[in-house]
Structure formats: structure tokens, C-alpha cells
Write an enzyme that holds these catalytic residues in place. Structure first.
Site, PDB file in Angstrom:
ATOM      1  N   ASN A 237      36.708  -1.560  46.841  1.00  0.00           N
ATOM      2  CA  ASN A 237      37.305  -2.555  47.726  1.00  0.00           C
ATOM      3  C   ASN A 237      38.427  -3.261  46.954  1.00  0.00           C
ATOM      4  O   ASN A 237      38.180  -4.199  46.204  1.00  0.00           O
ATOM      5  CB  ASN A 237      36.198  -3.530  48.152  1.00  0.00           C
ATOM      6  CG  ASN A 237      36.648  -4.496  49.227  1.00  0.00           C
ATOM      7  OD1 ASN A 237      37.846  -4.658  49.458  1.00  0.00           O
ATOM      8  ND2 ASN A 237      35.692  -5.129  49.877  1.00  0.00           N
TER       9      ASN A 237
ATOM     10  N   LYS B  80      37.102  -4.983  43.659  1.00  0.00           N
ATOM     11  CA  LYS B  80      35.642  -5.108  43.710  1.00  0.00           C
ATOM     12  C   LYS B  80      35.084  -3.717  43.911  1.00  0.00           C
ATOM     13  O   LYS B  80      35.692  -2.880  44.573  1.00  0.00           O
ATOM     14  CB  LYS B  80      35.214  -5.983  44.873  1.00  0.00           C
ATOM     15  CG  LYS B  80      35.625  -7.424  44.730  1.00  0.00           C
ATOM     16  CD  LYS B  80      35.071  -8.212  45.889  1.00  0.00           C
ATOM     17  CE  LYS B  80      35.815  -9.531  46.007  1.00  0.00           C
ATOM     18  NZ  LYS B  80      35.683 -10.146  47.310  1.00  0.00           N
TER      19      LYS B  80
ATOM     20  N   ARG C 199      37.708   0.889  51.046  1.00  0.00           N
ATOM     21  CA  ARG C 199      38.308   0.051  52.075  1.00  0.00           C
ATOM     22  C   ARG C 199      39.812   0.286  52.036  1.00  0.00           C
ATOM     23  O   ARG C 199      40.436   0.184  50.971  1.00  0.00           O
ATOM     24  CB  ARG C 199      38.007  -1.420  51.792  1.00  0.00           C
ATOM     25  CG  ARG C 199      38.782  -2.361  52.670  1.00  0.00           C
ATOM     26  CD  ARG C 199      38.278  -3.771  52.501  1.00  0.00           C
ATOM     27  NE  ARG C 199      39.039  -4.683  53.309  1.00  0.00           N
ATOM     28  CZ  ARG C 199      39.776  -5.690  52.814  1.00  0.00           C
ATOM     29  NH1 ARG C 199      39.822  -5.905  51.519  1.00  0.00           N
ATOM     30  NH2 ARG C 199      40.434  -6.481  53.610  1.00  0.00           N
TER      31      ARG C 199
ATOM     32  N   HIS D   4      40.175  -7.287  59.363  1.00  0.00           N
ATOM     33  CA  HIS D   4      38.764  -7.684  59.164  1.00  0.00           C
ATOM     34  C   HIS D   4      37.823  -6.830  60.022  1.00  0.00           C
ATOM     35  O   HIS D   4      36.713  -7.240  60.329  1.00  0.00           O
ATOM     36  CB  HIS D   4      38.519  -9.167  59.535  1.00  0.00           C
ATOM     37  CG  HIS D   4      39.128 -10.145  58.588  1.00  0.00           C
ATOM     38  ND1 HIS D   4      39.689 -11.316  59.010  1.00  0.00           N
ATOM     39  CD2 HIS D   4      39.251 -10.139  57.246  1.00  0.00           C
ATOM     40  CE1 HIS D   4      40.143 -12.000  57.976  1.00  0.00           C
ATOM     41  NE2 HIS D   4      39.885 -11.297  56.883  1.00  0.00           N
TER      42      HIS D   4
ATOM     43  N   LEU E 118      35.450 -16.420  59.159  1.00  0.00           N
ATOM     44  CA  LEU E 118      36.172 -17.569  58.608  1.00  0.00           C
ATOM     45  C   LEU E 118      36.022 -17.600  57.093  1.00  0.00           C
ATOM     46  O   LEU E 118      35.076 -18.198  56.554  1.00  0.00           O
ATOM     47  CB  LEU E 118      35.635 -18.881  59.213  1.00  0.00           C
ATOM     48  CG  LEU E 118      35.562 -18.953  60.739  1.00  0.00           C
ATOM     49  CD1 LEU E 118      34.946 -20.281  61.193  1.00  0.00           C
ATOM     50  CD2 LEU E 118      36.953 -18.773  61.361  1.00  0.00           C
ATOM     51  N   GLY E 119      36.894 -16.900  56.412  1.00  0.00           N
ATOM     52  CA  GLY E 119      36.926 -16.948  54.944  1.00  0.00           C
ATOM     53  C   GLY E 119      38.242 -17.577  54.552  1.00  0.00           C
ATOM     54  O   GLY E 119      38.790 -18.385  55.294  1.00  0.00           O
ATOM     55  N   ASN E 120      38.750 -17.209  53.393  1.00  0.00           N
ATOM     56  CA  ASN E 120      40.073 -17.686  53.023  1.00  0.00           C
ATOM     57  C   ASN E 120      41.100 -17.109  54.012  1.00  0.00           C
ATOM     58  O   ASN E 120      41.947 -17.812  54.528  1.00  0.00           O
ATOM     59  CB  ASN E 120      40.368 -17.268  51.582  1.00  0.00           C
ATOM     60  CG  ASN E 120      41.516 -18.037  51.027  1.00  0.00           C
ATOM     61  OD1 ASN E 120      41.787 -19.168  51.431  1.00  0.00           O
ATOM     62  ND2 ASN E 120      42.252 -17.420  50.134  1.00  0.00           N
TER      63      ASN E 120
ATOM     64  N   ARG F  46      47.357 -19.312  54.558  1.00  0.00           N
ATOM     65  CA  ARG F  46      48.285 -18.722  55.537  1.00  0.00           C
ATOM     66  C   ARG F  46      48.408 -19.647  56.737  1.00  0.00           C
ATOM     67  O   ARG F  46      47.417 -20.264  57.152  1.00  0.00           O
ATOM     68  CB  ARG F  46      47.764 -17.365  56.024  1.00  0.00           C
ATOM     69  CG  ARG F  46      47.948 -16.262  55.038  1.00  0.00           C
ATOM     70  CD  ARG F  46      47.398 -14.952  55.578  1.00  0.00           C
ATOM     71  NE  ARG F  46      46.682 -14.271  54.520  1.00  0.00           N
ATOM     72  CZ  ARG F  46      45.652 -13.447  54.704  1.00  0.00           C
ATOM     73  NH1 ARG F  46      45.224 -13.179  55.920  1.00  0.00           N
ATOM     74  NH2 ARG F  46      45.067 -12.890  53.676  1.00  0.00           N
TER      75      ARG F  46
ATOM     76  N   LEU G  61      37.911 -25.115  51.382  1.00  0.00           N
ATOM     77  CA  LEU G  61      37.349 -26.155  52.252  1.00  0.00           C
ATOM     78  C   LEU G  61      36.506 -27.173  51.467  1.00  0.00           C
ATOM     79  O   LEU G  61      36.472 -28.354  51.803  1.00  0.00           O
ATOM     80  CB  LEU G  61      36.495 -25.489  53.348  1.00  0.00           C
ATOM     81  CG  LEU G  61      35.858 -26.435  54.333  1.00  0.00           C
ATOM     82  CD1 LEU G  61      36.916 -27.153  55.161  1.00  0.00           C
ATOM     83  CD2 LEU G  61      34.908 -25.683  55.264  1.00  0.00           C
TER      84      LEU G  61
ATOM     85  N   GLY H 114      32.972 -16.904  54.054  1.00  0.00           N
ATOM     86  CA  GLY H 114      32.777 -18.102  53.226  1.00  0.00           C
ATOM     87  C   GLY H 114      32.582 -19.394  53.999  1.00  0.00           C
ATOM     88  O   GLY H 114      31.607 -20.114  53.801  1.00  0.00           O
TER      89      GLY H 114
ATOM     90  N   GLY I 246      32.437 -19.660  57.525  1.00  0.00           N
ATOM     91  CA  GLY I 246      31.519 -19.428  58.651  1.00  0.00           C
ATOM     92  C   GLY I 246      30.062 -19.475  58.223  1.00  0.00           C
ATOM     93  O   GLY I 246      29.202 -19.977  58.959  1.00  0.00           O
ATOM     94  N   GLU I 247      29.780 -18.996  57.012  1.00  0.00           N
ATOM     95  CA  GLU I 247      28.386 -18.936  56.562  1.00  0.00           C
ATOM     96  C   GLU I 247      27.920 -20.230  55.900  1.00  0.00           C
ATOM     97  O   GLU I 247      26.722 -20.516  55.886  1.00  0.00           O
ATOM     98  CB  GLU I 247      28.209 -17.792  55.550  1.00  0.00           C
ATOM     99  CG  GLU I 247      28.404 -16.419  56.162  1.00  0.00           C
ATOM    100  CD  GLU I 247      28.407 -15.290  55.128  1.00  0.00           C
ATOM    101  OE1 GLU I 247      27.690 -15.406  54.118  1.00  0.00           O
ATOM    102  OE2 GLU I 247      29.118 -14.299  55.350  1.00  0.00           O
TER     103      GLU I 247
ATOM    104  N   GLU J 126      30.563  -6.475  53.839  1.00  0.00           N
ATOM    105  CA  GLU J 126      31.613  -5.468  54.013  1.00  0.00           C
ATOM    106  C   GLU J 126      31.368  -4.235  53.149  1.00  0.00           C
ATOM    107  O   GLU J 126      31.569  -3.114  53.596  1.00  0.00           O
ATOM    108  CB  GLU J 126      32.979  -6.074  53.694  1.00  0.00           C
ATOM    109  CG  GLU J 126      33.496  -6.945  54.824  1.00  0.00           C
ATOM    110  CD  GLU J 126      34.757  -7.695  54.458  1.00  0.00           C
ATOM    111  OE1 GLU J 126      34.711  -8.511  53.515  1.00  0.00           O
ATOM    112  OE2 GLU J 126      35.781  -7.496  55.122  1.00  0.00           O
TER     113      GLU J 126
HETATM  114  P1  AMP Z   1      35.750 -15.717  51.596  1.00  0.00           P
HETATM  115  O1  AMP Z   1      37.203 -15.384  51.732  1.00  0.00           O
HETATM  116  O2  AMP Z   1      34.894 -15.166  52.685  1.00  0.00           O
HETATM  117  O3  AMP Z   1      35.212 -15.425  50.211  1.00  0.00           O
HETATM  118  O4  AMP Z   1      35.644 -17.309  51.769  1.00  0.00           O
HETATM  119  C1  AMP Z   1      36.182 -18.178  50.788  1.00  0.00           C
HETATM  120  C2  AMP Z   1      36.261 -19.575  51.326  1.00  0.00           C
HETATM  121  O5  AMP Z   1      34.988 -19.985  51.863  1.00  0.00           O
HETATM  122  C3  AMP Z   1      36.575 -20.614  50.272  1.00  0.00           C
HETATM  123  O6  AMP Z   1      37.948 -20.711  50.060  1.00  0.00           O
HETATM  124  C4  AMP Z   1      35.996 -21.874  50.877  1.00  0.00           C
HETATM  125  O7  AMP Z   1      36.970 -22.482  51.699  1.00  0.00           O
HETATM  126  C5  AMP Z   1      34.874 -21.391  51.740  1.00  0.00           C
HETATM  127  N1  AMP Z   1      33.543 -21.725  51.201  1.00  0.00           N
HETATM  128  C6  AMP Z   1      32.803 -20.992  50.340  1.00  0.00           C
HETATM  129  N2  AMP Z   1      31.628 -21.629  50.067  1.00  0.00           N
HETATM  130  C7  AMP Z   1      31.638 -22.780  50.787  1.00  0.00           C
HETATM  131  C8  AMP Z   1      30.734 -23.872  50.946  1.00  0.00           C
HETATM  132  N3  AMP Z   1      29.549 -23.907  50.307  1.00  0.00           N
HETATM  133  N4  AMP Z   1      31.094 -24.871  51.768  1.00  0.00           N
HETATM  134  C9  AMP Z   1      32.280 -24.852  52.428  1.00  0.00           C
HETATM  135  N5  AMP Z   1      33.164 -23.851  52.321  1.00  0.00           N
HETATM  136  C10 AMP Z   1      32.865 -22.835  51.505  1.00  0.00           C
END
Ligand code: AMP
Length: 407
Positions: free
Chosen positions: A7, A14, A99, A188, A217-219, A249, A292, A339, A341-342, A392
Site C-alpha cells: 500500500n 505500508k 493498492r 477510497h 473520514l480520515g485525513n 485539502r 482533529l 481516523g 469517523g472511528e 483496507e
Molecule cells: P486516517 O487518515 O484515517 O489515518 O485519519 C487520520 C486523522 O484521524 C487524523 O489526522 C486525526 O484528525 C483523526 N484522528 C485520529 N485519531 C483520533 C482521535 N482519537 N480523535 C479524533 N481524531 C482522531
């Protein structure tokens, strides 16, 4: 059967190794035998390597400056050398899943990698200049290590959205755009597809009869409207810049702003590219960070600019969720993943609040209680609300296995 997953991102690689006991797919994602990651940070002259095995061995190392190709070879060699060894030799790897971000209009599902597939991934670099070249390099690296005999499967991030109807994927611009490949593709897809399938499992319903909105909902962030198991609308478009406000973005903005920046502020194309992808969104609006958690911390100290940035984020999220509804004609479940969303119950609650008119009722206790692969709606809610841990890499391994065993 051992499956290696590759990935590759713009500044990271990764990788993980899964074992399928008995050569069939287990119902729940297994722990990888080995997980490795390299990160290259701009301006830093070394690459950081992290490796973890299922037996608890951990390797953390900084590599002296070399090429991305050589660094990745070194990462993969830790599979059969040193404390992180989990296989005796590379020949034990039976299958590789990669990926690949952009599959264009051509690839509607995953494919076994051939010379023609590699040429097409290279051609599509025109649409994904940051990602497709590194995805292709990942294929070349595993070929160098494993030779031509080990089958490799390309799993495209765009493929799940190949089912978008023309009205959803054609831009209201010039017809020539469409002929030039300028259309909405969506991204995605690996995560959206995995979450849809997992949602059906959790709800014990047939995916073929479900209307879902998946909020990744990640970065980076996007939504997918999934009807009867297929993507019928999504928020990302020609590039991952469209749609929701994201970490750094902008998401969708009036194109007139770009014309103004070019005309009045003297921006170059590269500066604009960097601005919209790296300096906007939560980061640009808050002046704090793309993360966040940092925004929340700033708000707690009274930072009003950070608070306003979050309000815009939530407004845009609600707005786009609403925009997914007409393609579905109803909603059985709203899913949160990645990140934010979870891990961010306050975002989930804020996203759900305006949809109470649909009979959606969130259970505040379940929402606050770190749910994983769980329904967090009240029993009498007309819409289920799920939190799903997106996997993923496991989805890529599954896809590689499925394509390989059915070819
Ligand atoms: P991802 O791209 O799925 O790895 O998501 C990364 C983003 O998830 C980070 O930039 C944070 O904004 C958010 N995130 C990760 N852990 C937490 C948490 N415990 N509380 C709030 N936001 C989080």
C-alpha cells in the site's frame, strides 16, 4: 497461503503479510503476521522504518538516504531476516496485492498484473501523478524480490465507483472533457466496499437490499452512497480534491476562486496544487493543524478560529451527507469509518443531528463508548448508525485472493 499487501502512498510505503490457514478466507480479518511501514519526510534526509510482527517483535530504524526503491527492498527483507523474520524465504509468499489509486474508466475491478496492466497504470499516472508512479514502483519492487512467477493483483481505489451512473460522473462542463477522461472517478473505493460488506455482516442483512452512506473520514475524506451493494454516488471526483473539507485539502470550492488566485495573486500551477492539497481544509482554516485532535485541544483553550474551522467541517459534512440521499431514495444505515469517523464521537453526533427528521436516533452512550464494528443507534431508530474499523489492507488481501482463485 501467504499474501503480501503493498500500500504505497505519496510519502509512505505500508505493507503487511497475511496468512490464510487452509487457503480460504476467514470470516473476520486475521492479525497480519508482519506489518511494515516506511515514512519519508520532506526535508529529512533519512527514511523511518517501523516493523511489527504478530509475535510482538518490533524494529524501529532510520535508513541513510537512498532511493525509495532500495528503502522498500530493505523493509521487505525484514520479512525473512533478523528478529522480525516470519518466513524462511521470499518463495513462501504466494500472492501479492497492490493498492493502485487510479484505474481510470477501464478497470472496473481488480486484475492480475501483466505487462499491459503495468503500462495502463503508468498511462493513468496522468490522472494520479503522485500515486500511480509509486504504486507501479511497488509492483516493480516485488517483481525484483519474487520474480515473475508470483502472481500480483492490482486493486484499484477507483474501481468500486465504476458503477456510478453517467449523470453522477459527468461534469457539467464541455463534452470534450468526457472524451479526454475528465470525469468523476471517486476514490477510497477499497474502504467504501469493505465497510459496505462489513455493515451487511453486522446488520445481518443482505447487502443487495441495503441503502448505505459510508463516511470515510480520515485525513482525506469522502462519502459513498451505496445502493444494493454498488456505489451510486460519491463526493470525490476527477481527483481526491473534490467534496468534503479535509485535513489539509479544501474539498469543493468555487472554481472562480482559482481563477482569481491565478489572475490577481500570481499563483503558479504548482503553488495552487500545493495550496489546495496541503494548506487548506482544517489546517488552512484553523491555522492550527490538519489533525482533529489538535483542533479540539485548541478549541478547549478558547481558540475561536479553530472552532470556526470545525463548524465549517461539520456543515460541509452534513451538506454532503444530505446530497447522497436522493441517489438512495432512503437510508438504512449511516456508517462512520477511518481516523475521524472511528475516533471522534462529537463529529458523529454532529453529523447525525440534522437527520433526526428521518427517524435517525443516535444512542449517546454507545456513541461515546469507543465503538468498533458496532451499531450505535437506539433500538427504535429508523436508520442504523454504524462505526466500522476500516481494514483496507485486509480488503486488498481478500480481493487479491478472490481474483487469483477465480481466474
Ligand atoms: P486516517 O487518515 O484515517 O489515518 O485519519 C487520520 C486523522 O484521524 C487524523 O489526522 C486525526 O484528525 C483523526 N484522528 C485520529 N485519531 C483520533 C482521535 N482519537 N480523535 C479524533 N481524531 C482522531
Amino acid at each position: 497461503m501467504k499474501i503480501l499487501v503493498m500500500n504505497a502512498g505519496s510519502s509512505s510505503q505500508k505493507s503487511c503479510l497475511y496468512e490464510l490457514p487452509g487457503g480460504s478466507l476467514p470470516e473476520h480479518p486475521p492479525e497480519p503476521l508482519w506489518e511494515g511501514q516506511i515514512t519519508w519526510v520532506e526535508g529529512v534526509d533519512h527514511a523511518s522504518v517501523k516493523v511489527k510482527t504478530h509475535q510482538g517483535h518490533v524494529l524501529k530504524q532510520d535508513l541513510p538516504p537512498q532511493s525509495r526503491f532500495d528503502d522498500t527492498l530493505k523493509l521487505l527483507k525484514t520479512l525473512w531476516t533478523g528478529d522480525t523474520q516470519v518466513i524462511r524465504s521470499p518463495e513462501e509468499i504466494a500472492l501479492v496485492g497492490h493498492r493502485v489509486v487510479h484505474g481510470g474508466s477501464h478497470y472496473r475491478q481488480s486484475v492480475v498484473v501483466t505487462a499491459a496492466v503495468k503500462a495502463e497504470i503508468e498511462r493513468l499516472a496522468e490522472f494520479a501523478p503522485v500515486h500511480n508512479p509509486v504504486n507501479l514502483e511497488g509492483i516493480q519492487i516485488t517483481e525484483t524480490l519474487l520474480g515473475n512467477q508470483t502472481p500480483q493483483v492490482a486493486v484499484f481505489d477507483t474501481a468500486f465507483h465504476a458503477t456510478l451512473p453517467p449523470a453522477a460522473y459527468i461534469y457539467p462542463g464541455r463534452y470534450e472533457w468526457l472524451e479526454q477522461g475528465i470525469r468523476r472517478y471517486g476514490f477510497h473505493g477499497i474502504s467504501h466496499q469493505y465497510c459496505a460488506q462489513r455493515a451487511a455482516q453486522i446488520l445481518q442483512r443482505d447487502l443487495a437490499n441495503l441503502r448505505l452512506i459510508n463516511c470515510h473520514l480520515g485525513n482525506g475524506a469522502s462519502l459513498s452512497a451505496i445502493r444494493n451493494g454498488v456505489s451510486v454516488d460519491t463526493t470525490m471526483g476527477f481527483t481526491p480534491l473534490e467534496g468534503l473539507m479535509m485535513g489539509s485539502r479544501s474539498g469543493s470550492i468555487d472554481p472562480g476562486i482559482i481563477i482569481r488566485l491565478l489572475r490577481q495573486e500570481g499563483y503558479t500551477v504548482d503553488q495552487l496544487d500545493h495550496l489546495l492539497n496541503n494548506d487548506c481544509g482544517l489546517e488552512g482554516l484553523s491555522g492550527v493543524s490538519n489533525d482533529l485532535r489538535d483542533i479540539d485541544a485548541a478549541i478547549a483553550t478558547g481558540n475561536q478560529q479553530a472552532e470556526q474551522a470545525l463548524e465549517v467541517y461539520i456543515h460541509r459534512l452534513r451538506w454532503h451527507i444530505g446530497a447522497m440521499l436522493p441517489s438512495l431514495g432512503g437510508l438504512d444505515a449511516l456508517i462512520f469509518t477511518a481516523g475521524i469517523g472511528e475516533n471522534a464521537p462529537q463529529i458523529r453526533a454532529a453529523a447525525c443531528a440534522p437527520f433526526e427528521f428521518l427517524g435517525l436516533k443516535l444512542d449517546p452512550e454507545k456513541n461515546a463508548n469507543r465503538p468498533v464494528d458496532q451499531d450505535i443507534a437506539t433500538p427504535d431508530s429508523a436508520v442504523r448508525v454504524l462505526v466500522i474499523h476500516t481494514q483496507e489492507d485486509w480488503a486488498i488481501a481478500q480481493e487479491a485472493w478472490r481474483i487469483y482463485t477465480t481466474r
